[in-house]
Write an enzyme that holds these catalytic residues in place. Structure first.
Site, mmCIF file in Angstrom:
data_model
loop_
_atom_site.group_PDB
_atom_site.id
_atom_site.type_symbol
_atom_site.label_atom_id
_atom_site.label_comp_id
_atom_site.label_asym_id
_atom_site.label_seq_id
_atom_site.Cartn_x
_atom_site.Cartn_y
_atom_site.Cartn_z
ATOM 1 N N ASP A 1 0.810 -1.220 0.000
ATOM 2 C CA ASP A 1 0.000 0.000 0.000
ATOM 3 C C ASP A 1 0.842 1.269 0.000
ATOM 4 O OD1 ASP A 1 0.959 -0.455 2.535
ATOM 5 O OD2 ASP A 1 -0.981 -0.722 3.478
ATOM 6 N N ASP B 1 -7.443 -2.225 14.217
ATOM 7 C CA ASP B 1 -8.813 -2.554 13.819
ATOM 8 C C ASP B 1 -8.857 -3.849 13.008
ATOM 9 O OD1 ASP B 1 -7.720 -1.772 11.433
ATOM 10 O OD2 ASP B 1 -9.039 -0.059 11.095
ATOM 11 N N HIS C 1 -7.007 -4.607 10.367
ATOM 12 C CA HIS C 1 -6.770 -4.503 8.928
ATOM 13 C C HIS C 1 -5.446 -5.143 8.505
ATOM 14 C CE1 HIS C 1 -4.720 -0.284 9.424
ATOM 15 N NE2 HIS C 1 -3.788 -1.201 9.284
ATOM 16 N N GLU D 1 -9.540 -1.716 5.475
ATOM 17 C CA GLU D 1 -10.219 -1.327 6.698
ATOM 18 C C GLU D 1 -11.503 -2.141 6.873
ATOM 19 O OE1 GLU D 1 -8.379 0.157 8.487
ATOM 20 O OE2 GLU D 1 -7.818 2.190 7.904
HETATM 21 C C1 GLP Z 1 -0.303 0.366 8.428
HETATM 22 C C2 GLP Z 1 -0.020 -0.538 7.245
HETATM 23 C C3 GLP Z 1 -0.257 -1.983 7.602
HETATM 24 C C4 GLP Z 1 0.458 -2.317 8.905
HETATM 25 C C5 GLP Z 1 -0.050 -1.417 10.014
HETATM 26 C C6 GLP Z 1 0.552 -1.752 11.360
HETATM 27 O O1 GLP Z 1 -1.650 0.489 8.644
HETATM 28 N N1 GLP Z 1 -0.845 -0.221 6.139
HETATM 29 O O2 GLP Z 1 0.216 -2.804 6.554
HETATM 30 O O3 GLP Z 1 0.190 -3.662 9.238
HETATM 31 O O4 GLP Z 1 0.294 -0.101 9.621
HETATM 32 O O5 GLP Z 1 1.507 -0.813 11.749
HETATM 33 P P1 GLP Z 1 2.434 -0.996 12.990
HETATM 34 O O6 GLP Z 1 3.294 -2.178 12.714
HETATM 35 O O7 GLP Z 1 3.224 0.273 13.044
HETATM 36 O O8 GLP Z 1 1.561 -1.194 14.157
#
Ligand code: GLP
Length: 264
Positions: A67, A137, A139, A144
């Site tokens: 993404d 959440d 995802h 989402e």
């Molecule tokens: C973002 C990314 C996800 C990732 C998430 C978790 O939302 N799009 O791919 O899993 O962050 O982030 P963190 O590892 O900083 O908690």
């Protein structure tokens, strides 16, 4: 599903890097699906170390990121392009031409652009190993809650929980992206192998719902229950809400005995 419980973040990061390294050694032209987020940093650090110290060779590997924020240029310090280059891609020997990250700067023609991204994955032979993190959440990527379980790469509006979490990465008053281009859940499920990393107490509820809850579009990671080869790497804090940890430990012991290579 294989649920591997790890003592802490460092153990989880090393385990994740070992998995990626094992795949790259087995298939030099590996097609890797990559994720951003603080959880992946330890894994990338260890992979860079393996590249430098153990000659782990990425020269034939190809990467596709999950993404990117809509509106952020690659050189923006909060963009996923920047994150990936800084923490991993510029530090190993992946040719720049083998790197694919959705373009957050396109202004229109999203449908066509996203179809092109999917076509590039297809032309590469599909993703061999997809790395995932998980949002609070539930995802994966930026799918989402209420994302279709069959969704493909597309623009997606960020949820309130995600916006709140992202605030820590942006300076006070700095404009934050409210949407992203993300691979869909259907896209992710087509990867041959999937590894999800989860660390810390803030992820415990999402992890329990993803692994032990019903399959639902309200928790996009729960769709991974449909995948034939998914491994969850979870540290103790993130495993706190799981009901079946004793069983997962017994499976780990048994897997170590029966198929030693499987636990890397
Ligand atoms: C973002 C990314 C996800 C990732 C998430 C978790 O939302 N799009 O791919 O899993 O962050 O982030 P963190 O590892 O900083 O908690």
């Amino acid at each position: 599903m294989l649920v591997l419980l790890h003592r802490d973040y460092d153990a989880l990061s090393t385990a994740a890097a070992r998995i990626v390294a094992a795949f790259v050694r087995r298939k030099a032209s590996l097609v890797l699906g990559l994720a951003t987020g603080s959880t992946t940093l330890g894994m990338y650090r260890e992979l860079v170390r393996m590249h430098l110290d153990d000659a782990l060779d990425f020269s034939k590997a190809m990467t596709f990121n999950l993404d990117e924020y809509i509106g952020l240029a690659p050189e923006h310090p909060r963009s996923f392009h920047y994150f990936m280059q800084r923490n991993f891609l510029s530090r190993v020997n992946i040719p720049q031409a083998h790197i694919h990250i959705p373009d957050g700067t396109i202004r229109n023609g999203y449908e066509e652009y996203c179809a092109t991204y999917e076509a590039a994955i297809h032309a590469a032979g599909g993703i061999d190993l997809q790395i995932l993190g998980i949002g609070r959440d539930g995802h994966i990527g930026f799918n989402e809650p209420a994302s279709s379980l069959g969704s493909r790469t597309r623009p997606k509006t960020l949820s309130r929980t995600t916006l709140d979490d992202n605030r820590r990465d942006f300076s006070p008053g700095e404009e934050m992206p409210t949407a992203a281009i993300t691979m869909g859940i259907g896209t992710i499920l087509e990867a041959r192998h999937i590894v999800l990393l989860a660390s810390g107490a803030a992820k415990a509820k999402a992890v329990a719902k993803a692994i032990e809850g019903p399959i639902t579009a309200s928790v996009s990671a729960s769709a991974l229950q449909l995948h034939p080869d998914v491994t969850f790497l979870v540290d103790e804090e993130a495993a706190k809400e799981l009901a079946q940890t004793d069983y997962y430990r017994r499976v780990m012991d048994m897997t170590a005995k029966l198929t030693p290579g499987k636990l890397w």
